[in-house]
Design an enzyme around this catalytic site. Structure first.
Site, PDB file in Angstrom:
ATOM      1  CB  CYS A 128      19.703  40.561 -52.900  1.00 34.47           C
ATOM      2  SG  CYS A 128      18.956  38.974 -52.491  1.00 34.47           S
ATOM      3  CB  CYS A 131      21.073  38.971 -49.931  1.00 34.42           C
ATOM      4  SG  CYS A 131      21.072  38.122 -51.531  1.00 34.42           S
TER       5      CYS A 131
END
Length: 106
Positions: free
Chosen positions: A28, A31
């Site tokens: 991600c 993230c």
């Protein structure tokens, strides 16, 4: 940041105490963007345990908690949800701090 390795360990953080669950995944990009500032956010909220939940490892928990976008945050105290910042958008440090500041227990 605590990284649980089992469902039992993860559940123990929900049941007792104040916890902030940070749902994330290695792949991600959003993230990865927020991870470097997480220690600063943790330092501002020492009364909470910060739990990094690998969404792929705990996919059933993510589905049960309706976590369909990451990074996402769910805050609990003694088994009760206090708040959530759950969507698929990139989060900024300021957005996360504002969310935490506005929690009912603060």
């Amino acid at each position: 940041m605590i990284r649980p390795t089992s469902l039992e360990e993860l559940a123990s953080y929900v049941e007792k105490g104040k916890s902030i669950f940070f749902f994330t995944a290695d792949w991600c990009g959003d993230c990865t963007f927020i991870k470097p500032v997480m220690p600063e956010i943790e330092a501002e909220y020492p009364e909470f345990r910060f739990i990094e939940v690998d969404r792929d490892q705990f996919i059933d928990v993510a589905a049960e908690w309706t976590i369909f976008g990451i990074p996402s945050f769910v805050v609990t105290e003694d088994g009760k949800e206090l708040g959530r910042l759950v969507n698929k958008n990139r989060k900024t440090k300021q957005e996360i701090l504002s969310f935490l500041k506005d929690l009912p227990s603060r």
